[in-house]
Structure formats: structure tokens, C-alpha cells
Design an enzyme around this catalytic site. Structure first.
Site, PDB file in Angstrom:
ATOM      1  N   ARG A  43      -2.357  -5.997  -8.396  1.00 20.71           N
ATOM      2  CA  ARG A  43      -1.331  -7.026  -8.304  1.00 20.71           C
ATOM      3  C   ARG A  43      -1.472  -8.078  -9.387  1.00 20.71           C
ATOM      4  O   ARG A  43      -0.511  -8.714  -9.777  1.00 20.71           O
ATOM      5  CB  ARG A  43      -1.409  -7.724  -6.937  1.00 20.71           C
ATOM      6  N   HIS A 103       0.838  -1.207   0.000  1.00 21.00           N
ATOM      7  CA  HIS A 103       0.000   0.000   0.000  1.00 21.00           C
ATOM      8  C   HIS A 103       0.870   1.252   0.000  1.00 21.00           C
ATOM      9  O   HIS A 103       0.632   2.190  -0.773  1.00 21.00           O
ATOM     10  CB  HIS A 103      -0.874   0.058   1.264  1.00 21.00           C
ATOM     11  N   LYS A 152     -16.800  -6.227   5.210  1.00 24.14           N
ATOM     12  CA  LYS A 152     -15.713  -7.205   5.319  1.00 24.14           C
ATOM     13  C   LYS A 152     -15.726  -7.812   6.714  1.00 24.14           C
ATOM     14  O   LYS A 152     -15.731  -7.110   7.713  1.00 24.14           O
ATOM     15  CB  LYS A 152     -14.351  -6.548   5.063  1.00 24.14           C
ATOM     16  N   SER A 205      -3.301  -7.454   2.679  1.00 24.88           N
ATOM     17  CA  SER A 205      -3.606  -7.244   4.093  1.00 24.88           C
ATOM     18  C   SER A 205      -3.954  -8.574   4.762  1.00 24.88           C
ATOM     19  O   SER A 205      -3.623  -8.794   5.922  1.00 24.88           O
ATOM     20  CB  SER A 205      -4.759  -6.253   4.256  1.00 24.88           C
TER      21      SER A 205
END
Length: 170
Positions: free
Chosen positions: A91, A17, A41, A129
Site C-alpha cells: 500500500r 486482500h 501479533k 485488517s
């Protein structure tokens, strides 16, 4: 003045990040990091306020970067900060597919709001994460995953949580 937004749930903020934020800061006059509480989430490790503290700590050396907690739509955050660009790190192809859909929605909500995709740097391509949370849970060295100034904050919070879980009070 060109202003951009970097957004995410940052649970926690990773070196990947920070790499995207730094690269955006080199391209824009002002960068705002929008920390989303992401209530949908599950299994979040840190509170929204803790995540904001981590981001603020990670970007403290970047004079043109600020961070805020924002529970609403990213397009509204961008409008409130005069930003015409959202910077997103990708990514892999799966990231791109999801981000592309969000870019279309954001542009529909706010015409003229563009999304700039930055490919993850090779050394951070496998970072997430979720992976960082696993390293935290299993007490692995965090310096390889999290920004240096954030590591002691995370370790202190985990130690505090551990004490509370075992009925200890500090």
C-alpha cells in the site's frame, strides 16, 4: 503450471486482500492463500480457524485458488505447494520496506523463490485488517471493508462473543 502464494494473517480478510488474491489468480494457474496464525501479533480478533474460514468463503468463486492454515515458514509452504512466486500487496513505502526484507529472506531460504509486489488498487489503498477490526468493534457497516460473503460470518461471531461476554448462552 505456475503456482503462486498469497500470505497473511487475514485478521480479518479485507476487500484489499481479496483484490490482490483475485489479481494473482488472473496471472497464475494456481494460487494458494497461506493463512498464518501469527502468534507474535497481539490482540488478534479471530482464531486461526475462523480466519481460514473467512478466506475460504471470500475465494469460493475462484476455482484456481485454495487456502490453508500454515504455522511455519512461508518458504516451506511454497516448497510444499510447488510455488516459485510469492505475491504481496503493498500500500505504501513502509509496506514495501518490510516486504522487501522478507523477500530477501525467503529467497535466501529457498533460492529461486521470487516475490512479486502488486500495488494496492486505489480504492483499497487505505485498507488494513487493523482498520477493519476497529470498524467491527464499533459496529460500523462492514460491506465497505470486508468481502460480502464474509460479513454475515463476522457479524454472527461477534454477536456470539457478545452473548458469551454478557453471560448469555445460545
Amino acid at each position: 503450471m505456475k503456482t503462486a502464494i498469497c500470505s497473511g494473517s487475514f485478521d480479518p480478510v479485507t476487500l484489499g486482500h481479496l483484490d490482490i488474491i483475485r489479481r494473482a489468480a488472473a496471472c497464475f494457474d494456481q494460487v494458494w492463500v497461506c493463512v498464518s496464525p501469527n502468534a507474535e501479533k497481539r490482540n488478534q480478533m479471530f482464531s486461526p480457524e475462523q480466519k481460514l474460514l473467512f478466506v475460504e468463503t471470500a475465494v469460493a468463486d475462484l476455482p484456481n485458488v485454495g487456502a490453508e492454515l500454515f504455522p511455519g515458514l512461508l518458504a516451506d509452504f511454497a516448497a510444499a505447494h510447488g510455488a516459485d512466486v510469492i505475491v504481496r500487496g503493498v500500500r505504501c513505502v513502509t509496506d514495501f520496506d518490510v516486504e522487501y526484507q522478507m523477500a530477501l529472506i525467503n529467497r535466501q531460504l529457498r533460492p529461486g523463490l521470487e516475490t512479486l509486489f502488486l500495488p494496492a488498487s486505489a480504492e483499497y489503498q487505505y485498507f488494513s485488517s487493523s482498520m477493519a477490526r476497529e470498524m467491527i468493534r464499533y459496529r460500523q457497516p462492514l460491506e465497505r471493508y470486508l468481502p460480502g460473503p464474509v460479513v454475515p460470518l463476522v457479524e454472527a461471531l461477534m454477536k456470539e462473543k457478545e452473548g458469551v461476554c454478557h453471560g448469555e448462552r445460545h
